[in-house]
Design an enzyme around this catalytic site. Structure first.
Site, PDB file in Angstrom:
ATOM      1  N   TYR A  95       0.783  -1.347  -0.027  1.00 33.72           N
ATOM      2  CA  TYR A  95       0.076  -0.035   0.077  1.00 33.72           C
ATOM      3  C   TYR A  95       0.842   1.353   0.040  1.00 33.72           C
ATOM      4  CZ  TYR A  95      -3.857   3.188   1.339  1.00 33.72           C
ATOM      5  OH  TYR A  95      -4.950   4.006   1.077  1.00 33.72           O
ATOM      6  N   PHE A 129      -5.738   9.280  -3.244  1.00 35.45           N
ATOM      7  CA  PHE A 129      -4.470   8.845  -3.880  1.00 35.45           C
ATOM      8  C   PHE A 129      -4.250   7.712  -3.151  1.00 35.45           C
ATOM      9  CE2 PHE A 129      -0.121   7.809  -4.028  1.00 35.45           C
ATOM     10  CZ  PHE A 129       0.228   8.294  -5.432  1.00 35.45           C
ATOM     11  N   GLU A 130      -4.185   6.419  -3.927  1.00 36.43           N
ATOM     12  CA  GLU A 130      -3.457   5.209  -3.269  1.00 36.43           C
ATOM     13  C   GLU A 130      -3.085   4.259  -4.376  1.00 36.43           C
ATOM     14  OE1 GLU A 130      -6.446   3.368  -0.497  1.00 36.43           O
ATOM     15  OE2 GLU A 130      -7.894   2.777  -2.245  1.00 36.43           O
ATOM     16  N   VAL A 131      -1.874   3.949  -4.097  1.00 35.32           N
ATOM     17  CA  VAL A 131      -1.248   2.786  -5.224  1.00 35.32           C
ATOM     18  C   VAL A 131      -1.349   1.328  -4.467  1.00 35.32           C
ATOM     19  CG1 VAL A 131       0.565   2.054  -6.630  1.00 35.32           C
ATOM     20  CG2 VAL A 131       0.084   4.436  -6.515  1.00 35.32           C
TER      21      VAL A 131
END
Length: 380
Positions: A210, A267-269
């Site tokens: 994450y 915003f998350e990858v």
């Protein structure tokens, strides 16, 4: 005298260098210390091993956007920022999801901007509707009360469906099943710096699950029972709690109470293998069965953050401190002068939110043991 060949010396050197990087002794190009929590960034856009002409060996990854047809020109701005700063070098796909069919105009105007393949999906009704066990009168009364208290999105029914969908269903959509990693993009965001590192490749190569740019405190009135519910889940499933977790990021008293810190999920990858795991699926169902996505206003950001902080070791979480990002009034702007210059940022470092009072950046640095930038106090 023992003679050692050149190849043997080279192997020993590489092994030693790898060990130094692993234990944080080697510094990166910008002077920061590499560690298992913050491995050094690499300019993948110039990597000859991954490029051949105009082709690029991409990761199994996609962008994902949940938006409405009326968000067209807001999301176009976001797409343009992401493409110009990142995706024109890597050409990743982009999945758009909506609870109603996208219009032809939406598809035409977004697809022409995207370097990879644009895909458009309809959310299944069962993922954007009330479960049978929900008392809709009680849910409506909850919305009225929160609206009277002027809680942001307190009266919006659609917002609750969105938070529930992002918490437990987006990664199950047929279009998303083709991928492992995703980068979430919302309307009206900005990418403030060049992103030369392939963030998806970075996640895989460094065993990250994450990644985030901004952390912040949640509105307590929206989640009054979320932590007690989570504690009950932990009590029933103690084996799911990861060793060396991020409990100290989300709690200031070793889990007795929740300090409201969470990763801002616009915003998350992330690696969807985690959301698809037994532990997260069981956790989400435990939460969903309470009905509190509708009776309160549980958001996907605290739900994701609690799961990540409790069920993963802390080294699998990553702060993308070189990805300048802005959404609404909050931004992450690199305060390191070399990063700002090398990444061609256009934001004012004074707007960086990382160490502000309402941010949770200080808690994150403390919980992970990361060293704060030498000039952080100039931006708190």
């Amino acid at each position: 005298m023992v003679h050692i060949g050149f190849r043997s010396l080279k192997a020993v050197f590489i092994l030693a260098l790898s060990s130094l990087i692993l234990y944080g002794i080697v510094t990166t190009f910008d002077g920061s210390r590499a560690s298992r929590y913050q491995p050094p960034y690499v300019n993948h856009s110039q990597d000859p091993l991954y490029h051949s002409g105009n082709s690029y060996n991409r990761e199994n990854a996609t962008f994902v956007t949940l938006c409405r047809n009326e968000d067209l020109y807001s999301i176009i701005q976001s797409i343009k920022k992401v493409e110009d700063r990142f995706n024109n070098k890597f050409a990743y796909d982009w999945v758009f999801l909506n609870e109603v069919p996208f219009t032809d105009e939406f598809k035409e105007r977004t697809s022409v901007l995207i370097s990879g393949q644009a895909k458009y999906g309809l959310i299944p009704k069962e993922h954007w509707s009330y479960p049978d066990y929900i008392d809709q009168e009680r849910a409506a009364e909850s919305r009225r009360q929160l609206e009277d208290q002027q809680v942001v999105y307190g009266g919006l029914e659609s917002y609750r469906h969105m938070c529930r969908f992002n918490s437990g269903f987006f990664y199950k959509h047929p279009l998303m099943l083709d991928y492992r990693y995703y980068w979430r993009v919302e309307p009206d965001i900005e990418i403030l710096c060049d992103v030369e590192t392939d963030l998806f490749r970075y996640m895989r190569e460094n065993n990250k699950t994450y990644g985030f740019t901004i952390s912040i405190h949640e509105f307590e009135k929206t989640i009054p029972t979320l932590w007690e519910t989570t504690k009950e889940f932990m009590k029933q499933n103690p084996s799911y709690i990861a060793e060396n977790n991020l409990m100290n990021f989300i709690s200031d008293d070793n889990g007795k109470t929740y300090n409201l810190c969470h990763f801002w999920s616009n915003f998350e990858v992330a690696d969807m293998d985690f959301w698809r795991s037994d532990v997260y699926e069981k956790y989400f169902k435990f939460l969903d069965d309470t009905g509190k996505f509708f009776y309160e206003r549980w958001g996907d950001a605290p739900v994701h953050s609690l799961a990540v902080s409790l069920f993963l070791p802390k080294e699998k979480v990553h702060f993308f401190n070189e990805v300048g990002y802005k959404h609404s009034v909050y931004s992450m702007c690199p305060i390191d002068k070399d990063i700002w210059k090398n990444r061609k940022c256009y934001c004012d470092p004074k707007t960086d939110f990382t160490f502000r009072g309402y941010s949770c950046g200080r808690q994150y640095y403390k919980a992970t043991g990361l060293t704060r930038p030498s000039n952080w106090k100039d931006y708190d």
